[in-house]
Scaffold this active site. Structure first.
Site, PDB file in Angstrom:
ATOM      1  N   HIS A   1       0.842  -1.196   0.000  1.00 36.72           N
ATOM      2  CA  HIS A   1       0.000   0.000   0.000  1.00 36.72           C
ATOM      3  C   HIS A   1       0.876   1.244   0.000  1.00 36.72           C
ATOM      4  O   HIS A   1       0.675   2.171   0.773  1.00 36.72           O
ATOM      5  CB  HIS A   1      -0.941   0.004   1.210  1.00 36.72           C
ATOM      6  CG  HIS A   1      -1.932  -1.107   1.165  1.00 36.72           C
ATOM      7  ND1 HIS A   1      -1.780  -2.260   1.907  1.00 36.72           N
ATOM      8  CD2 HIS A   1      -3.072  -1.259   0.465  1.00 36.72           C
ATOM      9  CE1 HIS A   1      -2.790  -3.068   1.658  1.00 36.72           C
ATOM     10  NE2 HIS A   1      -3.588  -2.491   0.788  1.00 36.72           N
TER      11      HIS A   1
ATOM     12  N   HIS B   1      -7.416   1.005   4.852  1.00 38.66           N
ATOM     13  CA  HIS B   1      -7.062   0.496   3.535  1.00 38.66           C
ATOM     14  C   HIS B   1      -7.095   1.660   2.552  1.00 38.66           C
ATOM     15  O   HIS B   1      -7.889   2.586   2.694  1.00 38.66           O
ATOM     16  CB  HIS B   1      -8.059  -0.598   3.120  1.00 38.66           C
ATOM     17  CG  HIS B   1      -7.584  -1.394   1.955  1.00 38.66           C
ATOM     18  ND1 HIS B   1      -7.668  -0.930   0.673  1.00 38.66           N
ATOM     19  CD2 HIS B   1      -7.000  -2.610   1.887  1.00 38.66           C
ATOM     20  CE1 HIS B   1      -7.165  -1.828  -0.161  1.00 38.66           C
ATOM     21  NE2 HIS B   1      -6.757  -2.864   0.566  1.00 38.66           N
TER      22      HIS B   1
END
Length: 156
Positions: free
Chosen positions: A91, A134
């Site tokens: 990420h 997220h």
């Protein structure tokens, strides 16, 4: 169980490595450069062990620890453990940060690349700091905001 540090103080860098478009840039994530990041992730990992030893989790998990193993006990051992195993978690953000140019930013608040008139970067590389979630929703949000900016610019 994964232990993550989503607000590190360490900062990496990305630089053009040559004038050829075929050459990859030089990327240095600089993970755990900050002593705070090392300490925090080591303590969080040790605490993760304590959580896994609770009765509630022992009922549903294998009781024997395999990694890093029972031999990791001291602060220095935990720091070494996190140094050997740290990763980006897929990420990654911030390689083209939206910050003032004098602070090494790449794009301005309208997502335009400094020094250009109509080149924008519309992805999470423009996020200078990570979020505690997220990244998918943030990516959609950046896309929506960029669409609004582009439409507004086309009307002027």
């Amino acid at each position: 169980m994964a232990v993550a540090h989503v607000h590190p103080l360490s900062r990496g860098s990305i630089h053009i490595n040559s004038t050829s478009i075929n050459d990859h840039p030089k990327i240095d994530p600089n993970f755990l450069d900050s002593a705070w990041d090392q300490w925090f992730l080591a303590k969080a990992s040790a605490y993760g062990r304590k959580l896994l030893q609770t009765h509630a989790l022992q009922e549903v998990l294998v009781s024997e620890e395999t990694y890093p193993g029972a031999s990791v006990q001291t602060d220095d051992q935990w720091i070494q453990y996190v140094k050997e195993g740290v990763n980006a978690g897929y990420h990654s953000i911030g390689s083209a940060s939206m910050m003032p140019q004098e602070k090494n930013g790449v794009v301005d608040a309208s997502l335009k690349v400094y020094g250009t008139r109509n080149v924008r970067v519309v992805d999470l590389s423009t996020m200078p700091l990570h979020i505690s979630a997220h990244t998918q929703a943030a990516a959609y949000t950046f896309g929506e905001i960029a669409a609004d900016l582009i439409i507004a610019d086309s009307r002027t």
